[in-house]
Every structure is written in C-alpha cells, then in structure tokens.
Enzyme design. Sequence first.
Site, PDB file in Angstrom:
ATOM      1  N   SER A 139       0.946  -1.062   0.050  1.00  0.00           N
ATOM      2  CA  SER A 139      -0.094   0.135   0.170  1.00  0.00           C
ATOM      3  C   SER A 139       1.002   1.114  -0.071  1.00  0.00           C
ATOM      4  O   SER A 139       1.898   1.200   0.542  1.00  0.00           O
ATOM      5  CB  SER A 139      -0.894   0.119   1.501  1.00  0.00           C
ATOM      6  OG  SER A 139      -1.461   1.325   1.444  1.00  0.00           O
ATOM      7  N   TYR A 149      -0.985  -1.066  10.559  1.00  0.00           N
ATOM      8  CA  TYR A 149      -1.084  -1.387   9.279  1.00  0.00           C
ATOM      9  C   TYR A 149       0.080  -0.845   8.293  1.00  0.00           C
ATOM     10  O   TYR A 149       0.536  -1.720   7.493  1.00  0.00           O
ATOM     11  CB  TYR A 149      -2.375  -0.827   8.673  1.00  0.00           C
ATOM     12  CG  TYR A 149      -2.749  -1.007   7.117  1.00  0.00           C
ATOM     13  CD1 TYR A 149      -3.317  -2.312   6.873  1.00  0.00           C
ATOM     14  CD2 TYR A 149      -2.877  -0.102   6.212  1.00  0.00           C
ATOM     15  CE1 TYR A 149      -3.746  -2.610   5.555  1.00  0.00           C
ATOM     16  CE2 TYR A 149      -2.974  -0.436   5.059  1.00  0.00           C
ATOM     17  CZ  TYR A 149      -3.374  -1.499   4.571  1.00  0.00           C
ATOM     18  OH  TYR A 149      -3.745  -1.671   3.216  1.00  0.00           O
TER      19      TYR A 149
HETATM   20  N1  LIG Z   1      -8.821  -0.758  -1.154  1.00  0.00           N
HETATM   21  C1  LIG Z   1      -7.590   0.030  -0.899  1.00  0.00           C
HETATM   22  O1  LIG Z   1      -7.883   1.131  -0.780  1.00  0.00           O
HETATM   23  C2  LIG Z   1      -6.399  -0.621  -0.688  1.00  0.00           C
HETATM   24  C3  LIG Z   1      -5.247   0.327  -0.614  1.00  0.00           C
HETATM   25  C4  LIG Z   1      -4.195  -0.299  -0.634  1.00  0.00           C
HETATM   26  C5  LIG Z   1      -3.786  -1.643  -0.205  1.00  0.00           C
HETATM   27  N2  LIG Z   1      -4.936  -2.271  -0.249  1.00  0.00           N
HETATM   28  C6  LIG Z   1      -4.723  -3.632   0.104  1.00  0.00           C
HETATM   29  O2  LIG Z   1      -5.047  -4.491  -1.219  1.00  0.00           O
HETATM   30  C7  LIG Z   1      -5.248  -5.799  -0.637  1.00  0.00           C
HETATM   31  C8  LIG Z   1      -6.816  -6.131  -1.177  1.00  0.00           C
HETATM   32  O3  LIG Z   1      -7.650  -5.434  -0.435  1.00  0.00           O
HETATM   33  P1  LIG Z   1      -9.100  -5.049  -1.371  1.00  0.00           P
HETATM   34  O4  LIG Z   1      -9.044  -3.475  -0.977  1.00  0.00           O
HETATM   35  O5  LIG Z   1      -9.322  -5.673  -2.479  1.00  0.00           O
HETATM   36  O6  LIG Z   1     -10.045  -5.580  -0.248  1.00  0.00           O
HETATM   37  P2  LIG Z   1     -11.284  -6.340  -0.302  1.00  0.00           P
HETATM   38  O7  LIG Z   1     -12.132  -5.853  -1.371  1.00  0.00           O
HETATM   39  O8  LIG Z   1     -11.937  -6.291   1.187  1.00  0.00           O
HETATM   40  O9  LIG Z   1     -10.965  -8.011  -0.549  1.00  0.00           O
HETATM   41  C9  LIG Z   1     -10.368  -8.613   0.275  1.00  0.00           C
HETATM   42  C10 LIG Z   1     -10.222 -10.157  -0.018  1.00  0.00           C
HETATM   43  O10 LIG Z   1      -9.126 -10.736   1.084  1.00  0.00           O
HETATM   44  C11 LIG Z   1      -9.746 -11.889   1.473  1.00  0.00           C
HETATM   45  N3  LIG Z   1      -9.389 -12.215   2.869  1.00  0.00           N
HETATM   46  C12 LIG Z   1      -9.505 -11.060   3.804  1.00  0.00           C
HETATM   47  N4  LIG Z   1      -9.153 -11.588   5.036  1.00  0.00           N
HETATM   48  C13 LIG Z   1      -8.830 -12.827   4.660  1.00  0.00           C
HETATM   49  C14 LIG Z   1      -8.293 -14.043   5.501  1.00  0.00           C
HETATM   50  N5  LIG Z   1      -8.104 -14.090   6.941  1.00  0.00           N
HETATM   51  N6  LIG Z   1      -7.669 -15.058   4.858  1.00  0.00           N
HETATM   52  C15 LIG Z   1      -8.114 -15.260   3.510  1.00  0.00           C
HETATM   53  N7  LIG Z   1      -8.518 -14.297   2.520  1.00  0.00           N
HETATM   54  C16 LIG Z   1      -9.019 -13.176   3.355  1.00  0.00           C
HETATM   55  C17 LIG Z   1     -11.313 -11.547   1.150  1.00  0.00           C
HETATM   56  O11 LIG Z   1     -12.087 -12.861   0.894  1.00  0.00           O
HETATM   57  P3  LIG Z   1     -12.837 -13.539   2.105  1.00  0.00           P
HETATM   58  O12 LIG Z   1     -13.225 -12.442   3.103  1.00  0.00           O
HETATM   59  O13 LIG Z   1     -13.819 -14.560   1.641  1.00  0.00           O
HETATM   60  O14 LIG Z   1     -11.752 -14.046   3.068  1.00  0.00           O
HETATM   61  C18 LIG Z   1     -11.304 -10.945  -0.069  1.00  0.00           C
HETATM   62  O15 LIG Z   1     -11.435 -11.854  -1.182  1.00  0.00           O
HETATM   63  C19 LIG Z   1      -4.999  -5.874   0.913  1.00  0.00           C
HETATM   64  O16 LIG Z   1      -3.789  -6.532   1.013  1.00  0.00           O
HETATM   65  C20 LIG Z   1      -5.153  -4.173   1.119  1.00  0.00           C
HETATM   66  O17 LIG Z   1      -4.260  -4.257   2.571  1.00  0.00           O
HETATM   67  C21 LIG Z   1      -6.296  -1.997  -0.380  1.00  0.00           C
END
Ligand SMILES: NC(=O)c1ccc[n+]([C@@H]2O[C@H](COP(=O)([O-])OP(=O)(O)OC[C@H]3O[C@@H](n4cnc5c(N)ncnc54)[C@H](OP(=O)(O)O)[C@@H]3O)[C@@H](O)[C@H]2O)c1
Length: 252
Positions: A139, A149
């Site tokens: 991130s 985080y």
């Molecule tokens: N969105 C943002 O603004 C942003 C910015 C920078 C970085 N990120 C990073 O991008 C990555 C993806 O995030 P996203 O924004 O796409 O979030 P998201 O839409 O909430 O998706 C999260 C995914 O991770 C899975 N997950 C969550 N907890 C888990 C666990 N304990 N074991 C296995 N799978 C798990 C969820 O599926 P289940 O619930 O079915 O397990 C889901 O498929 C993360 O690492 C986040 O830190 C996000």
Amino acid sequence: MTRTALITGATAGIGNAFARQLARRGTNLVIVARDTQRLEQLASDLSTTHRVDVEVVTADLATSEGMDRVADRLSESGRPIDLLVNNAGASLAGWFGTTAIADEDRQLDLLVRAPMHLMDAAIKSMSGRGRGGIINVASVAAFTPRGAYSAHKAWLVNISQWANWHYADVGITVQALCPGFTRTEFHQRMGAEIDSVPRWMWLKADAVVKGSLRDLERGKAVSVPSLRYKVLTSIARHAPTSVVANVAKRGR
Ligand SMILES: NC(=O)c1ccc[n+]([C@@H]2O[C@H](COP(=O)([O-])OP(=O)(O)OC[C@H]3O[C@@H](n4cnc5c(N)ncnc54)[C@H](OP(=O)(O)O)[C@@H]3O)[C@@H](O)[C@H]2O)c1
C-alpha cells in the site's frame, strides 16, 4: 509466460481484478479466500467465460493451518505455480494501542506472516524451475508512519525490494504493489468513514492491476499505480516524518 497464478483474496476488490485480468489472458488460476461459496461462483464464472482451469482453495490466512494449506499447494512440483499474488488483506478500524492485542496478532499473521510463508514456498519452488513472479500487495501507506497497518505494509515493500534484486539471477521477479485508496470492499469491511476522502484520490481496481502486471513485465520492484500517487509517495519519502504523519493521520 504465466501458465498458472495463485491469488489470495480473489473474491473481492483488487484480488478479483487480478483473477479476471489473468483469466482473460488465458492463465489458469488457483484462487484463495475464506468464503467457499464465493470462490466457487467465481471459479465457475471464469472457467466458463475464459476456458481456463480454476482451482478453489478455502483458507483463513490468519491461521497457521490456512497458511500451510496454501504453502503446500505452492510447493507441489507436479502442478507448478508461475505467479503468486499475495493480496488477501484487511484492516482494523482503531489505532494500535486502542485495539485488542488478539486482533493485532491476527492482522500481523494475515498481512506479514502469511505473505512471508507463501513467498518462502514460492521462491523455493520457483528457484528450482528458474523462473517465476511474485506480487505482494502492499500500500502507499507503507511510505507513511500510520500505525500497525502501515508498518506491516512497509515490511512487505522492504522484503520485496530486496528479493527482486536477490533472486533476479534465478529468474524470479518480486514486486510490491502499492495502491492508494481503491474502490473495493476494504473500507466498508473495516467500518471506516471514507466520506472525507476526495474523489480524485480514488483508484479503480482494474487500473491498479493493469499497472501492476505491466510493471511486473518490466521487472519493477515497486509499483505505484497512477501519476497522482507517484507524486504523493515521492513527497512522503522525502518530507520530514512529523509532516507526513500529520497529513496521513486522516485515512488508511
Ligand atoms: N482498497 C484499498 O484502498 C487498498 C489500498 C492499498 C492497499 N490495499 C490492499 O489490497 C489488498 C486487497 O484489498 P482489497 O481492497 O481488494 O480488499 P477487499 O475488497 O476487502 O478484499 C479482500 C479479499 O481478501 C480476502 N481475505 C480477507 N481476510 C482473509 C483471510 N483471513 N484469509 C483469506 N482471505 C482473506 C477476502 O475474502 P474472504 O472474506 O472470503 O476471505 C477478499 O477476497 C489488501 O492487502 C489491502 O491491504 C487496499
């Protein structure tokens, strides 16, 4: 050429965009998350639309058992994985020091221990074959002091930079993908207030993934999607910590 990719957190957001873009390119997939029903729905959708093989692995990556299950799949020599996308993630709503320490332990396991275990299994397996790619979804928060985080994501950026250099000779490219605010389920799941985030700061998951895959082909160790975040991260890397921490206080 990437024949098979393993993506953690493929059911939503950025991981889902990786699954869709890679399937469109003809890449077979191993998709990982906790929700089996959602995984199976996605597998059926992608295999029908793009005629690729999609394998489902249900695993909670905040547990040792879940990590081991996915690491074992990465180590299978008969069914090699060419690309690992360490993407699964979540965040807590409260600041470190106000949250339950058990929740912080789970966060550390999900955001650091799991990618570390999976990267270890992938590197050992890929080294033997002399090729492979790893994308660690970090991130832009990694470049700002903003609680646990940010610290977890900084770990991921640091080890990716080193591994990309260290394993280049054996044909492995490692990338830390550093998105800014991206429209996914992330903020809703953590119960964060996001109304104050200006519209120009939001990225689309598809654009984030497109940039990451392009940077992977170029062998870049750190991928920061979009010009606006390239400028912001460059400022964050060079400005005094107190200034960055003050500006960064508002969001995650
Ligand atoms: N969105 C943002 O603004 C942003 C910015 C920078 C970085 N990120 C990073 O991008 C990555 C993806 O995030 P996203 O924004 O796409 O979030 P998201 O839409 O909430 O998706 C999260 C995914 O991770 C899975 N997950 C969550 N907890 C888990 C666990 N304990 N074991 C296995 N799978 C798990 C969820 O599926 P289940 O619930 O079915 O397990 C889901 O498929 C993360 O690492 C986040 O830190 C996000």
